[in-house]
Design a protein around this motif. Sequence first.
Motif, short mmCIF file in Angstrom:
data_model
loop_
_atom_site.label_atom_id
_atom_site.label_comp_id
_atom_site.label_asym_id
_atom_site.label_seq_id
_atom_site.Cartn_x
_atom_site.Cartn_y
_atom_site.Cartn_z
N ALA A 20 0.81 -1.23 0.00
CA ALA A 20 0.00 0.00 0.00
C ALA A 20 0.84 1.27 0.00
N ILE A 21 2.08 1.18 0.48
CA ILE A 21 2.93 2.36 0.57
C ILE A 21 4.39 1.93 0.49
N SER A 22 5.21 2.83 -0.05
CA SER A 22 6.65 2.56 -0.11
C SER A 22 7.38 3.88 0.18
N ASN A 23 8.69 3.80 0.31
CA ASN A 23 9.46 5.01 0.61
C ASN A 23 9.29 6.09 -0.45
N LYS A 24 9.00 5.71 -1.68
CA LYS A 24 8.81 6.73 -2.73
C LYS A 24 7.53 7.54 -2.52
N ASP A 25 6.63 7.04 -1.66
CA ASP A 25 5.37 7.74 -1.37
C ASP A 25 5.47 8.70 -0.20
N ARG A 26 6.66 8.96 0.30
CA ARG A 26 6.83 9.74 1.55
C ARG A 26 6.23 11.15 1.50
N ARG A 27 6.06 11.71 0.31
CA ARG A 27 5.48 13.05 0.18
C ARG A 27 4.04 13.02 -0.33
N ASP A 28 3.50 11.85 -0.56
CA ASP A 28 2.17 11.71 -1.15
C ASP A 28 1.12 11.57 -0.05
N VAL A 29 0.53 12.69 0.33
CA VAL A 29 -0.42 12.72 1.44
C VAL A 29 -1.62 11.81 1.18
N SER A 30 -2.08 11.75 -0.05
CA SER A 30 -3.24 10.91 -0.34
C SER A 30 -2.92 9.43 -0.09
N VAL A 31 -1.73 9.00 -0.40
CA VAL A 31 -1.33 7.61 -0.13
C VAL A 31 -1.13 7.41 1.37
N ILE A 32 -0.47 8.35 2.02
CA ILE A 32 -0.21 8.27 3.46
C ILE A 32 -1.51 8.06 4.23
N LEU A 33 -2.54 8.82 3.88
CA LEU A 33 -3.80 8.75 4.63
C LEU A 33 -4.64 7.51 4.33
N THR A 34 -4.27 6.76 3.29
CA THR A 34 -5.03 5.54 2.99
C THR A 34 -4.48 4.31 3.70
N VAL A 35 -3.36 4.44 4.37
CA VAL A 35 -2.78 3.31 5.10
C VAL A 35 -3.52 3.19 6.43
N GLU A 36 -4.24 2.08 6.58
CA GLU A 36 -5.13 1.95 7.74
C GLU A 36 -4.83 0.70 8.56
N ALA A 37 -5.23 0.80 9.81
CA ALA A 37 -5.15 -0.34 10.73
C ALA A 37 -6.40 -0.34 11.59
N LEU A 38 -6.81 -1.52 11.98
CA LEU A 38 -7.88 -1.65 12.97
C LEU A 38 -7.20 -1.49 14.33
N PHE A 39 -7.56 -0.42 15.03
CA PHE A 39 -6.92 -0.08 16.30
C PHE A 39 -7.91 -0.32 17.44
N TYR A 141 5.62 -2.46 6.26
CA TYR A 141 5.56 -1.73 4.98
C TYR A 141 6.93 -1.50 4.35
N GLN A 142 7.99 -1.88 5.07
CA GLN A 142 9.36 -1.68 4.58
C GLN A 142 9.62 -0.21 4.23
N ILE A 143 9.26 0.68 5.18
CA ILE A 143 9.47 2.11 4.99
C ILE A 143 10.27 2.67 6.17
N ASP A 144 10.82 3.86 5.97
CA ASP A 144 11.57 4.56 7.01
C ASP A 144 10.71 5.75 7.45
N LEU A 145 10.10 5.65 8.63
CA LEU A 145 9.18 6.70 9.08
C LEU A 145 9.86 8.06 9.25
N LYS A 146 11.16 8.09 9.50
CA LYS A 146 11.86 9.39 9.60
C LYS A 146 11.69 10.20 8.33
N GLU A 147 11.62 9.53 7.19
CA GLU A 147 11.45 10.20 5.90
C GLU A 147 10.01 10.65 5.66
N PHE A 148 9.08 10.07 6.38
CA PHE A 148 7.65 10.36 6.19
C PHE A 148 7.14 11.42 7.16
N ILE A 149 7.68 11.46 8.37
CA ILE A 149 7.06 12.17 9.50
C ILE A 149 6.70 13.62 9.18
N LYS A 150 7.57 14.35 8.48
CA LYS A 150 7.26 15.76 8.21
C LYS A 150 6.16 15.94 7.16
#
Length: 158
Positions: A20-39, A141-150
Amino acid sequence: MENSSNRISFHYEFISGKGAISNKDRRDVSVILTVEALFTIKINDAIYFEAELAILEFYKALFKWKETLTKENIKEFHYYTIEYDEYEDGALISLIPFSNKARIKSIWAQWEVSNVFDLDKAVQEFIALEGRLRKDIEQFYQIDLKEFIKHIPLPCIK
């Protein structure tokens, strides 16, 4: 009488698939917001809160809150989502400290409870959740959250 020996536990299951997401999506807000979990939040083994969350948005809220913590000053944690704008009702999930105790609140609670937790234990559970969530998100997801957080948006609450 309020019980300060309440137990709280957090559970989550990623709903969005591994691709659903990869490191190349780190600036793509629409992709970021579609990653879901049942919490799920359980209090004394009973489900208090259960909902599908934009898990990266929730993670950022926890991360930002953790950054503000000091031994002398434990601030309230509130999680609001961009997807739900009825903020006058309150936050989806809150940790509200008072004295040496804390309460967990949710506008989406499955039942009303007058829960009281030891403040230090509650804060440690939320900090542990942030660490577990970061590790599990990065691993799954094999991503680095440091690259996504901002780039992960949070709603501006007035």
